[in-house]
Write a protein that holds these residues in place. Structure first.
Motif, PDB file in Angstrom:
ATOM      1  N   ILE A  95     -51.623  26.283  24.126  1.00  0.00           N
ATOM      2  CA  ILE A  95     -50.343  26.919  24.422  1.00  0.00           C
ATOM      3  C   ILE A  95     -49.708  26.252  25.628  1.00  0.00           C
ATOM      4  O   ILE A  95     -50.356  26.044  26.648  1.00  0.00           O
ATOM      5  CB  ILE A  95     -50.536  28.423  24.692  1.00  0.00           C
ATOM      6  CG1 ILE A  95     -51.163  29.084  23.464  1.00  0.00           C
ATOM      7  CG2 ILE A  95     -49.206  29.084  25.032  1.00  0.00           C
ATOM      8  CD1 ILE A  95     -51.597  30.493  23.696  1.00  0.00           C
ATOM      9  N   SER A 124     -51.975  31.824  27.822  1.00  0.00           N
ATOM     10  CA  SER A 124     -53.248  31.413  27.221  1.00  0.00           C
ATOM     11  C   SER A 124     -54.297  32.493  27.444  1.00  0.00           C
ATOM     12  O   SER A 124     -55.013  32.875  26.519  1.00  0.00           O
ATOM     13  CB  SER A 124     -53.750  30.111  27.837  1.00  0.00           C
ATOM     14  OG  SER A 124     -52.782  29.135  27.762  1.00  0.00           O
ATOM     15  N   ILE A 127     -53.491  35.712  25.304  1.00  0.00           N
ATOM     16  CA  ILE A 127     -53.719  35.572  23.872  1.00  0.00           C
ATOM     17  C   ILE A 127     -55.206  35.399  23.584  1.00  0.00           C
ATOM     18  O   ILE A 127     -55.732  35.950  22.607  1.00  0.00           O
ATOM     19  CB  ILE A 127     -52.850  34.429  23.307  1.00  0.00           C
ATOM     20  CG1 ILE A 127     -51.392  34.888  23.331  1.00  0.00           C
ATOM     21  CG2 ILE A 127     -53.269  34.051  21.894  1.00  0.00           C
ATOM     22  CD1 ILE A 127     -50.398  33.893  22.880  1.00  0.00           C
ATOM     23  N   ALA A 128     -55.926  34.707  24.469  1.00  0.00           N
ATOM     24  CA  ALA A 128     -57.375  34.548  24.268  1.00  0.00           C
ATOM     25  C   ALA A 128     -58.086  35.885  24.412  1.00  0.00           C
ATOM     26  O   ALA A 128     -58.918  36.254  23.580  1.00  0.00           O
ATOM     27  CB  ALA A 128     -57.925  33.536  25.266  1.00  0.00           C
TER      28      ALA A 128
ATOM     29  N   MET B   1     -59.003  28.568  26.341  1.00  0.00           N
ATOM     30  CA  MET B   1     -58.518  28.380  24.985  1.00  0.00           C
ATOM     31  C   MET B   1     -57.653  27.123  24.903  1.00  0.00           C
ATOM     32  O   MET B   1     -57.891  26.251  24.085  1.00  0.00           O
ATOM     33  CB  MET B   1     -57.677  29.581  24.589  1.00  0.00           C
ATOM     34  CG  MET B   1     -57.596  29.773  23.127  1.00  0.00           C
ATOM     35  SD  MET B   1     -57.290  31.498  22.969  1.00  0.00           S
ATOM     36  CE  MET B   1     -56.515  31.568  21.437  1.00  0.00           C
ATOM     37  N   ALA B   2     -56.707  27.004  25.798  1.00  0.00           N
ATOM     38  CA  ALA B   2     -55.920  25.783  25.821  1.00  0.00           C
ATOM     39  C   ALA B   2     -56.821  24.662  26.312  1.00  0.00           C
ATOM     40  O   ALA B   2     -57.591  24.860  27.233  1.00  0.00           O
ATOM     41  CB  ALA B   2     -54.734  25.940  26.770  1.00  0.00           C
TER      42      ALA B   2
END
Lengths: 302, 256
Positions: A95, A124, A127-128, B1-2
């Motif tokens: 993202i 990020s 959403i994670a 995550m990123a």
């Protein structure tokens, strides 16, 4: 501002616009005392919100979101990667939040806005941690190939509540995302299945049909501005610049708390103030959920 | 995550990248081929303009020609950079950038240096720089989606944004390009046509004064073809300027 009384004396003779620019704090406090905000909203009301799905034809999923005049465009491009060793059955989402120089007079080319990486990271994390997406759904061939979803959000017009708009556009783009149908070719690479392709039999389909992601517990957020005893929901850029204490609350569709940010500011947030913010966010989640559902059902009709 | 820097795995797009093996749009002797979007050769895509797209800017405009979508914001006149020398005429500062999803394969979303320079050259002749001495006008363009003829759309949109910001100009600047494909001239080419063109010609002009601010010709052209192409462009520019002018009028009418 050296003369605290000066504004009081001048305000009766000064033009409204001049007063607004010279004494912004007094201008806003005058409004607050009358229980109204300069744009005519009551304290707890968020601005009008709209979602348009599929705004970018070249992307796999996209959404244009407006909250008041804050406008953001989010688009997802799907690419293929080799999954990481520690998670062979999982895809990945990257993202990125961009503030191009068109969106605000503060941003200049070559000098990125300070807010952009902060919002990027918050997005990020949110959403994670919301568990909205099961990364296993992004797997193609275990250990060999998985989807990498590049989610890029561009702020086209910055007028406050950047994180709220960014999160809503990210969620809307994810709900619009269609994972393309792909197959393995002879070199072991993943390629798009073309409909008119006669050689389809020879290839090994990996993902036979276009499909959508299943989204569980969608996160929605509301930013509130604290000033003295006032709580202002969904502040504009002007309000944010004059009164600096912000609280952002993220709840999921079943009103579970996902995250809460209070990045400093001169006002200390008491428990009661935080509770009021959460209550406002609860209402807002319902609004946002129905706006998103409406946008999605409008897409299905077409 | 990123993906963190350094640990991001390399990725590739599943769409076919071997564009060169694709069948060309038309055969060499075929004069009657049809353009991919069904337009006639001298026909432009429908143009859509809207001014005042970004309220944080002094002026702005959005333009949409088929799949080409562009936003331009104008800031200023405002203080020049500290390092700038004194100047009794104003300065123009331009920037053109692309979103990462603008092109069919994901790009880096970086600045487009060439278009930045071209945009600057196309506009500077039309702006009355002496009306804002010592200060700078910033013109920033973002290509949301690239569908061909990006630069002409950016230039036309920028001049509309300048007008919306109330910057004094001699005239609106309209820009149109033509591509030479074999024996044919196609106006306002889309991406597919640009990819297999033999040559291209772009004119940016001030139609009411009949003055050209920029003319670029690349590739293989014969003199009669250049003349024909220029005439096509000039006619289209005049029509485009009419659309732009009516957009500005509509904006002021709705304010009243």
């Amino acid at each position: 501002m050296g003369f605290p009384n000066a504004s009081g004396d001048l305000s009766s003779e000064m033009e409204v616009d001049a007063f607004r620019r010279l004494f912004p704090l007094q201008f806003h406090e005058r409004h607050l005392a009358e229980s109204i905000r300069p744009d005519g909203r009551p304290f707890g009301r968020a601005r009008d919100t709209s979602i348009a799905l599929g705004a970018v034809a070249s992307a796999n999923g996209s959404a244009l979101v407006k909250i008041g005049s804050t406008t953001m465009l989010a688009a997802i491009k799907m690419e293929v990667m080799t999954p990481l060793l520690e998670s062979p059955d999982e895809g990945c989402i990257a993202i990125d939040f961009h503030m191009p120089p068109i969106c605000s007079p503060i941003v200049r080319p070559g000098r990125p806005a300070e807010a952009a990486p902060v919002v990027s990271k918050q997005l990020s994390d949110t959403i994670a941690s919301s568990g909205m997406i099961d990364l296993k759904e992004l797997s193609l061939v275990s250990g060999k190939a998985a989807w990498m979803a590049y989610l890029d959000i561009y702020c086209l017009n910055a007028d406050g509540a950047l994180f709220d708009t960014a999160l809503l556009s990210a969620v809307a783009a994810l709900s619009h995302l269609q994972i393309p149908a792909v197959s393995l070719n002879d070199d072991g690479k993943v390629v798009l299945m073309s409909e008119e392709d006669g050689e389809m039999v020879a290839k090994e389909p990996v993902n036979k049909e276009k499909r959508k992601l299943t989204l569980k517990s969608i996160p929605f957020s509301l930013t509130c501005l604290l000033h003295k005893n006032y709580i202002l929901a969904d502040p504009t850029a002007e309000e944010e610049s004059v009164m600096e204490t912000l609280v952002t609350i993220v709840l999921d569709s079943s009103s579970q708390l996902i995250s809460l940010y209070k990045p400093g500011g001169s006002v200390l947030a008491y428990t009661s103030a935080i509770q009021d913010c959460v209550a406002l966010t609860r209402q807002r989640v319902k609004e946002l959920q129905s706006v998103l559902d409406e946008a999605n059902s409008a897409m299905e009709v077409e | 995550m990123a993906g963190k820097a350094g640990t991001t795995p390399t990725t590739y797009s599943p769409s076919p990248t071997t564009k060169k093996t694709k069948a060309p749009l038309f055969k060499d002797d075929d004069v009657d081929w049809v353009r991919p979007d069904g337009r006639g050769f001298p026909q432009c895509r429908p143009a859509f303009f809207r001014s005042g797209a970004v309220n944080a800017a002094s002026g702005s405009a959005y333009a949409e020609f088929g799949n080409t979508k562009v936003i331009v914001s104008v800031f200023g006149p405002r203080e020049s950079k500290k390092a700038m020398m004194y100047s009794d005429v104003g300065r123009l500062n331009c920037n053109v950038s692309y979103t990462t999803f603008a092109t069919p394969t994901r790009g880096q979303g970086s600045d487009h240096k060439e278009f930045t320079a071209m945009l600057h050259k196309a506009l500077e002749g039309a702006i009355m720089m002496e009306t804002f001495p010592k200060t700078t006008v910033d013109v920033f363009a973002l290509v949301l989606e690239s569908g061909g003829s990006d630069l002409p759309v950016v230039i036309s949109c920028a001049s509309l944004a300048l007008a919306d910001a109330g910057i004094m100009m001699y005239d609106l600047v309209a820009a149109v390009s033509v591509s030479c494909l074999g024996k044919n001239l196609v106006i306002d080419p889309i991406l597919e046509e640009e990819n297999c063109q033999d040559g291209s010609l772009m004119i940016t002009c001030m139609p009411s004064r009949y003055e050209i601010t920029q003319l670029t010709v690349t590739g293989d052209w014969s003199t009669p073809k250049i003349n024909e192409g220029m005439q096509l462009c000039l006619d289209a520019c005049a029509k485009l300027a009419k659309i732009m002018r009516s957009c500005l009028k509509a904006a002021t009418d709705s304010q009243e």
